[in-house]
Design a protein around this motif. Structure first.
Motif, PDB file in Angstrom:
ATOM      1  N   LEU A 117       0.827  -1.209   0.000  1.00  0.00           N
ATOM      2  CA  LEU A 117       0.000   0.000   0.000  1.00  0.00           C
ATOM      3  C   LEU A 117       0.862   1.261   0.000  1.00  0.00           C
ATOM      4  N   LEU A 118       1.861   1.321   0.876  1.00  0.00           N
ATOM      5  CA  LEU A 118       2.703   2.514   0.975  1.00  0.00           C
ATOM      6  C   LEU A 118       3.513   2.726  -0.302  1.00  0.00           C
ATOM      7  N   TYR A 119       3.927   1.632  -0.922  1.00  0.00           N
ATOM      8  CA  TYR A 119       4.659   1.766  -2.187  1.00  0.00           C
ATOM      9  C   TYR A 119       3.784   2.483  -3.215  1.00  0.00           C
ATOM     10  N   TYR A 120       2.560   1.992  -3.389  1.00  0.00           N
ATOM     11  CA  TYR A 120       1.681   2.596  -4.392  1.00  0.00           C
ATOM     12  C   TYR A 120       1.274   4.010  -3.992  1.00  0.00           C
ATOM     13  N   TYR A 121       0.919   4.187  -2.728  1.00  0.00           N
ATOM     14  CA  TYR A 121       0.426   5.505  -2.308  1.00  0.00           C
ATOM     15  C   TYR A 121       1.530   6.554  -2.370  1.00  0.00           C
ATOM     16  N   CYS A 122       2.683   6.279  -1.770  1.00  0.00           N
ATOM     17  CA  CYS A 122       3.744   7.281  -1.694  1.00  0.00           C
ATOM     18  C   CYS A 122       4.375   7.538  -3.054  1.00  0.00           C
ATOM     19  N   SER A 123       4.443   6.523  -3.907  1.00  0.00           N
ATOM     20  CA  SER A 123       4.960   6.741  -5.266  1.00  0.00           C
ATOM     21  C   SER A 123       4.132   7.789  -5.989  1.00  0.00           C
ATOM     22  N   ALA A 124       2.796   7.670  -5.883  1.00  0.00           N
ATOM     23  CA  ALA A 124       1.905   8.602  -6.578  1.00  0.00           C
ATOM     24  C   ALA A 124       1.767   9.928  -5.834  1.00  0.00           C
ATOM     25  N   LYS A 160      11.899  -5.489  12.220  1.00  0.00           N
ATOM     26  CA  LYS A 160      11.807  -4.175  11.579  1.00  0.00           C
ATOM     27  C   LYS A 160      10.734  -4.192  10.496  1.00  0.00           C
ATOM     28  N   ALA A 161      10.026  -3.078  10.384  1.00  0.00           N
ATOM     29  CA  ALA A 161       8.904  -3.012   9.447  1.00  0.00           C
ATOM     30  C   ALA A 161       9.358  -3.203   8.005  1.00  0.00           C
ATOM     31  N   GLY A 162      10.476  -2.597   7.633  1.00  0.00           N
ATOM     32  CA  GLY A 162      10.974  -2.765   6.268  1.00  0.00           C
ATOM     33  C   GLY A 162      10.028  -2.204   5.221  1.00  0.00           C
ATOM     34  N   PHE A 163       9.513  -0.992   5.453  1.00  0.00           N
ATOM     35  CA  PHE A 163       8.589  -0.386   4.506  1.00  0.00           C
ATOM     36  C   PHE A 163       9.301   0.280   3.330  1.00  0.00           C
ATOM     37  N   GLY A 164      10.599   0.088   3.232  1.00  0.00           N
ATOM     38  CA  GLY A 164      11.346   0.562   2.076  1.00  0.00           C
ATOM     39  C   GLY A 164      11.451   2.076   2.011  1.00  0.00           C
ATOM     40  N   ASP A 165      11.507   2.585   0.773  1.00  0.00           N
ATOM     41  CA  ASP A 165      11.687   4.026   0.571  1.00  0.00           C
ATOM     42  C   ASP A 165      10.535   4.850   1.131  1.00  0.00           C
ATOM     43  N   ALA A 166       9.367   4.238   1.281  1.00  0.00           N
ATOM     44  CA  ALA A 166       8.202   4.975   1.792  1.00  0.00           C
ATOM     45  C   ALA A 166       8.337   5.287   3.275  1.00  0.00           C
ATOM     46  N   GLU A 167       9.251   4.615   3.951  1.00  0.00           N
ATOM     47  CA  GLU A 167       9.330   4.762   5.405  1.00  0.00           C
ATOM     48  C   GLU A 167       9.643   6.193   5.830  1.00  0.00           C
ATOM     49  N   LYS A 168      10.375   6.917   5.005  1.00  0.00           N
ATOM     50  CA  LYS A 168      10.751   8.282   5.379  1.00  0.00           C
ATOM     51  C   LYS A 168       9.540   9.213   5.474  1.00  0.00           C
ATOM     52  N   TYR A 202       3.809  11.468  -3.832  1.00  0.00           N
ATOM     53  CA  TYR A 202       5.006  12.308  -3.816  1.00  0.00           C
ATOM     54  C   TYR A 202       5.747  12.282  -5.153  1.00  0.00           C
ATOM     55  N   ASP A 203       5.119  11.668  -6.173  1.00  0.00           N
ATOM     56  CA  ASP A 203       5.682  11.643  -7.518  1.00  0.00           C
ATOM     57  C   ASP A 203       7.155  11.225  -7.480  1.00  0.00           C
ATOM     58  N   GLU A 204       7.399  10.099  -6.830  1.00  0.00           N
ATOM     59  CA  GLU A 204       8.765   9.615  -6.641  1.00  0.00           C
ATOM     60  C   GLU A 204       8.839   8.149  -7.057  1.00  0.00           C
ATOM     61  N   LYS A 205       9.912   7.798  -7.723  1.00  0.00           N
ATOM     62  CA  LYS A 205      10.126   6.406  -8.106  1.00  0.00           C
ATOM     63  C   LYS A 205      10.765   5.682  -6.931  1.00  0.00           C
ATOM     64  N   LEU A 206       9.989   4.858  -6.246  1.00  0.00           N
ATOM     65  CA  LEU A 206      10.471   4.141  -5.066  1.00  0.00           C
ATOM     66  C   LEU A 206      10.995   2.766  -5.466  1.00  0.00           C
ATOM     67  N   SER A 207      11.959   2.292  -4.713  1.00  0.00           N
ATOM     68  CA  SER A 207      12.458   0.941  -4.943  1.00  0.00           C
ATOM     69  C   SER A 207      11.382  -0.071  -4.567  1.00  0.00           C
ATOM     70  N   ARG A 208      11.231  -1.108  -5.382  1.00  0.00           N
ATOM     71  CA  ARG A 208      10.257  -2.150  -5.080  1.00  0.00           C
ATOM     72  C   ARG A 208      10.911  -3.351  -4.410  1.00  0.00           C
ATOM     73  N   GLU A 209      12.177  -3.256  -4.051  1.00  0.00           N
ATOM     74  CA  GLU A 209      12.885  -4.378  -3.439  1.00  0.00           C
ATOM     75  C   GLU A 209      12.181  -4.820  -2.158  1.00  0.00           C
ATOM     76  N   GLY A 210      11.865  -6.115  -2.076  1.00  0.00           N
ATOM     77  CA  GLY A 210      11.221  -6.671  -0.892  1.00  0.00           C
ATOM     78  C   GLY A 210       9.750  -6.362  -0.780  1.00  0.00           C
ATOM     79  N   ILE A 211       9.152  -5.815  -1.839  1.00  0.00           N
ATOM     80  CA  ILE A 211       7.745  -5.404  -1.778  1.00  0.00           C
ATOM     81  C   ILE A 211       6.951  -6.184  -2.826  1.00  0.00           C
ATOM     82  N   ARG A 212       5.842  -6.769  -2.414  1.00  0.00           N
ATOM     83  CA  ARG A 212       4.969  -7.517  -3.310  1.00  0.00           C
ATOM     84  C   ARG A 212       4.067  -6.544  -4.072  1.00  0.00           C
ATOM     85  N   LEU A 213       3.997  -6.721  -5.395  1.00  0.00           N
ATOM     86  CA  LEU A 213       3.223  -5.803  -6.229  1.00  0.00           C
ATOM     87  C   LEU A 213       2.260  -6.555  -7.130  1.00  0.00           C
TER      88      LEU A 213
END
Length: 422
Positions: free
Chosen positions: A123-130, A340-348, A132-143
């Motif tokens: 969820l955070l990958y999709y939401y924060c990518s859109a 650790k949550a490991g929410f990736g680039d969205a964690e910030k 904040y218009d940022e290309k987030l890493s998808r490593e470790g994230i199911r899409l």
């Protein structure tokens, strides 16, 4: 595609309208939530988790999870919506948003904290990518679009052909925290939220060769012992254990939680804190070996078989009420930490993160989250009095660990509509 409830059957018959077996995860982001972006993010997320897009149906005497193609609901208030009801489109999972917060609610029989974290990562990958218009890493994230393996979908418990025999255990009832210190008449379920620096707490653990879960269990046990110096009943903590390793199914989505029992006995009390936590950790490892985990799972399977052979829902409800009573009798506290949550680039973008779940009848549960450089301790208790929280905080202070009290809130979880109550 129908899914047999299997291990979820226990959870289903343990839930009550006034005591739902639910997980609530609350995320506070840096900025107000954009509803249109969130709607798209939820839709993409749920495409990735078809095994969570289900509704509860009765089939003969049994219940199954049946496919549910209706949209997963996003409520406008953090109170959320009743799961398995018309207002949730009969889903067992729902979201809500208000201000800068997003909430995920789900039936604990669907999955556990590890499975819920996977949903939030997506969820955070999709939401924060859109957002904040940022290309987030998808490593470790199911899409969405991923191939979902049989290991992720299938129930690993059902695949086991032979379990080790359960180990018989006789134990004295644990210390009842609601029956001491004049707390018996205070029945307001309350959550105290505490924040610690992740780096500082991990350094403290490394210094004493402890781990976040075992150290938290120890510090709470020490506090309870000091507040009840004359108590005869044992102080016994349950440390939640991920069963996936024992089942050789690290990607499994089901609720797969075992436990270690850590007793703060007389042999530990005179030892220095480093020896105490090392002994707690040793006992935890000993109870987390594959054979012990599978032995405990066998006991759970036996309960499931018993429930399946009963004629009526009421018989199953009564059986699980008795089982819950026994569990409550045998524990003083529960410590839950999935790492650790490991929410990736969205964690910030995350300012705060909370995990709430069902409150014990007599004890305390501490849900530990590690997000964006902080440990968040949600201390859930069946009374409002802070006496044990204060004792726990004093243990942190005495050991040089700084903390911040974030807030005190009434525990609120989503209702779950039960088919037999219709």
């Amino acid at each position: 595609m129908e899914q047999k409830l299997s291990i979820a059957l226990q959870t289903l018959y343990s839930t009550r309208r006034d005591d739902p077996h639910a997980i609530r995860m609350m995320i506070r982001l840096r900025d107000p939530i954009d509803r249109s972006v969130l709607r798209k993010a939820v839709d993409m997320t749920m495409q990735r988790y078809p095994y969570f897009c289900v509704r509860l149906r009765k089939k003969g005497r049994q219940y199954v999870f049946a496919e549910n193609t209706q949209p997963v609901v996003i409520s406008d208030t953090l109170k959320g919506t009743e799961l398995n009801s018309e207002s949730s489109n009969y889903h067992m999972i729902a979201f809500s948003a208000e201000g800068d917060r997003i909430v995920l609610d789900l039936f604990h029989g669907l999955t556990d904290g590890i499975g819920a974290y996977e949903v939030i990562r997506t969820l955070l990958y999709y939401y924060c990518s859109a957002r904040y218009d940022e290309k987030l890493s998808r490593e470790g994230i199911r899409l969405a679009g991923d191939v979902i393996s049989a290991e992720e979908w299938d129930d690993p418990v059902a695949a086991v052909r032979e379990f080790p025999a359960p180990q018989p255990s006789e134990m004295a009832p644990a210390l009842d925290l609601t029956g001491v210190l004049q707390l018996r008449n205070d029945r307001s379920k309350t959550v105290y939220s505490i924040a610690l620096s992740e780096a500082e707490f991990m350094s403290f653990n490394a210094k004493h060769k402890g781990s976040p879960g075992t150290m938290t269990a120890l510090l709470l046990s020490r506090a309870v012992a000091k507040l009840n110096p004359d108590a005869d009943a044992p102080i016994r903590s349950i440390l939640c254990v991920n069963q996936r390793k024992a089942f050789r199914a690290p990607a499994a989505h089901q609720s797969l939680v075992g436990f270690s029992m850590l007793e703060y006995d007389d042999g530990l009390r005179s030892l220095p804190i480093d020896r105490q936590v090392q002994e707690f950790r040793r006992r935890g490892f000993e109870q987390s070996c594959d054979e012990t985990i599978l032995s405990g799972a066998k006991a759970a399977v036996s309960i499931i078989e018993m429930l399946e052979n009963m004629e009526t829902d009421q018989q199953r409800l009564d059986a699980m009420s008795a089982a819950d009573e026994m569990l409550n009798r045998n524990m003083t506290a529960v410590i839950s930490y999935v790492g650790k949550a490991g929410f990736g680039d969205a964690e910030k973008y995350i300012r705060d993160f909370r995990t709430w779940t069902r409150c014990p009848d007599r004890g305390i549960i501490i849900e530990i989250s590690a997000v964006n450089g902080r440990f968040i301790f949600d201390i859930i208790q069946p009374f409002s009095d802070p006496v044990y929280v204060n004792g726990f905080l004093q243990e942190l202070k005495d050991n040089g660990v700084a903390y911040e009290i974030q807030d005190v809130m009434k525990l609120t979880l989503p209702n779950i509509k039960l088919l037999w109550s219709e």
